[in-house]
Design a protein around this motif. Sequence first.
Motif, PDB file in Angstrom:
ATOM      1  N   PRO A 112       0.829  -1.208   0.000  1.00 49.66           N
ATOM      2  CA  PRO A 112       0.000   0.000   0.000  1.00 49.66           C
ATOM      3  C   PRO A 112       0.861   1.256   0.000  1.00 49.66           C
ATOM      4  O   PRO A 112       1.974   1.267   0.537  1.00 49.66           O
ATOM      5  N   PHE A 150      -1.094   8.734  -5.199  1.00 47.98           N
ATOM      6  CA  PHE A 150      -2.171   8.836  -4.224  1.00 47.98           C
ATOM      7  C   PHE A 150      -3.194   9.878  -4.658  1.00 47.98           C
ATOM      8  O   PHE A 150      -4.405   9.612  -4.677  1.00 47.98           O
ATOM      9  N   LEU A 153      -5.842   9.121  -7.480  1.00 47.55           N
ATOM     10  CA  LEU A 153      -6.938   8.171  -7.267  1.00 47.55           C
ATOM     11  C   LEU A 153      -8.280   8.899  -7.215  1.00 47.55           C
ATOM     12  O   LEU A 153      -8.352  10.085  -6.878  1.00 47.55           O
ATOM     13  N   LYS A 155     -11.906  10.160  -6.020  1.00 48.76           N
ATOM     14  CA  LYS A 155     -12.443  10.558  -4.713  1.00 48.76           C
ATOM     15  C   LYS A 155     -13.910  10.935  -4.884  1.00 48.76           C
ATOM     16  O   LYS A 155     -14.339  11.409  -5.930  1.00 48.76           O
ATOM     17  N   ILE A 168      -9.219   8.417   0.700  1.00 51.34           N
ATOM     18  CA  ILE A 168      -9.129   7.232   1.555  1.00 51.34           C
ATOM     19  C   ILE A 168     -10.473   6.516   1.620  1.00 51.34           C
ATOM     20  O   ILE A 168     -10.555   5.288   1.465  1.00 51.34           O
ATOM     21  N   ASN A 171     -11.054   4.622  -1.631  1.00 50.20           N
ATOM     22  CA  ASN A 171     -10.073   3.653  -2.119  1.00 50.20           C
ATOM     23  C   ASN A 171      -9.502   2.708  -1.075  1.00 50.20           C
ATOM     24  O   ASN A 171      -8.728   1.808  -1.419  1.00 50.20           O
ATOM     25  N   ALA A 172      -9.860   2.888   0.205  1.00 54.17           N
ATOM     26  CA  ALA A 172      -9.250   2.076   1.259  1.00 54.17           C
ATOM     27  C   ALA A 172      -9.656   0.612   1.157  1.00 54.17           C
ATOM     28  O   ALA A 172     -10.810   0.281   0.910  1.00 54.17           O
ATOM     29  N   SER A 189      -6.518  -0.044   7.470  1.00 52.72           N
ATOM     30  CA  SER A 189      -6.822  -0.176   6.048  1.00 52.72           C
ATOM     31  C   SER A 189      -5.631   0.353   5.259  1.00 52.72           C
ATOM     32  O   SER A 189      -4.742   1.010   5.813  1.00 52.72           O
ATOM     33  N   VAL A 191      -4.312   2.022   1.254  1.00 55.96           N
ATOM     34  CA  VAL A 191      -4.620   2.587  -0.054  1.00 55.96           C
ATOM     35  C   VAL A 191      -3.488   2.214  -1.005  1.00 55.96           C
ATOM     36  O   VAL A 191      -2.319   2.450  -0.695  1.00 55.96           O
ATOM     37  N   CYS A 192      -3.842   1.625  -2.151  1.00 57.20           N
ATOM     38  CA  CYS A 192      -2.850   1.104  -3.087  1.00 57.20           C
ATOM     39  C   CYS A 192      -2.827   1.894  -4.392  1.00 57.20           C
ATOM     40  O   CYS A 192      -3.804   2.537  -4.776  1.00 57.20           O
ATOM     41  N   SER A 196      -6.301  -0.305  -5.625  1.00 57.91           N
ATOM     42  CA  SER A 196      -7.401   0.570  -5.230  1.00 57.91           C
ATOM     43  C   SER A 196      -8.222   1.058  -6.422  1.00 57.91           C
ATOM     44  O   SER A 196      -9.291   1.655  -6.244  1.00 57.91           O
TER      45      SER A 196
END
Length: 393
Positions: A112, A150, A153, A155, A168, A171-172, A189, A191-192, A196
């Motif tokens: 992650p 990050f 991603l 949202k 988060i 995508n967590a 958790s 996030v990748c 994700s």
Amino acid sequence: MTTQIPSPRRIKDSDQQVDLVTTALPSTHILRSIHLPNPHEGTEYRDVDLVVALAHDEDLQDTEWQAFAGLVDGSIEPCSGTYVVDDAGSSGLGVFATNDIGRGNLIMRERPLLLCPLLLPYRSSWDEVDQYPELKDAISYMTPPNQDAFHSLAKSSLPGKSAVKSIIDTNALYLGPLQIGSPQAREYSGVCRDISRINHSCSPNAAYRFDLRTFTFEVRALFSIPAGDQIVISYIDAALPRNKRLERLSAYDFSCSCTACSLSGVALVQSENRRALIARADSDIEGRDAALERWARTPSIPSDYINHVDKMYMDLFEKERLYYEPVWEGFAVRLCKACCALKDSDGARKWASLAAALSRAYTGDGRGWQVVADAPERTDWWGRRCRNTTQSP
């Protein structure tokens, strides 16, 4: 030497499906950010090897945590050539198979970008963008490429959240407790970068798990996935009725349009009925196990009697494309045992091979099922029904 047919894996509470949206609660717990692996002088790591862990101070001081941090030294070998991140239409980006993937096979593996507690403290009286200062601090610890990954991603657009918290929540991936066996263990958790980006389906063709030994998330196939198909996982308990699933998924700011949620009329009613049965499939495990034992030693019970209910449930799992993790293995165990008792090697291999593939998908390990599939005649159940029939008066 006989082989034991594996017992169904007993699912701990922490192993059950957990909704991926993290929760924020007012808290005074102290959180600190650290790097994993632990940096060593003269050692360079690739961005894909690096993790920022935002964790409770008490956890970081725990000896188990310190030992755990030492486990992730070194690099990992991400999967290559099995998937690609590409346009998924109205779902934004998604992950697609680049070649045919067999059931149980590994699709993706990565560490992650960020690890954080499921329960995050926030400052309710502060401005929206500043309510999670520990999160902002953790992001600042990332390398620039990892920060870019990050922030790229998806949202949600739901109001009342900072951009970082929205990323988060969207995508967590549930990771679980890091202090295994501790009654006070906090859950985390992750996030990748790529995992994700996997989209949701209520009939998932893949499952993810977290491997504490290598500190990586893995994604494996629950069904055979042809090249070009999108890889999908379930964000929620997929055995819920459709209205409940849509309600849970609204927290992710989208309305599900998967094959199961797109049904209407008679097809929807049939799907809802099947999922209702799947949701309560574990209501009488002990009774079904006892019935199998009684059948094996009672010649007067018809030979095909014991398989009816278990086959029905396996058909339900296949029809709904939902091998429900808390319960599916018990049905495979009984079917395999029944086939072995009747010296039905083809049937025993069928169920044991399926169980081996699904076990790899869910746990990363075949759990001894492949040994049974290779030689069912060596199991302790082989011929048990035939022996009792021969011994009866």
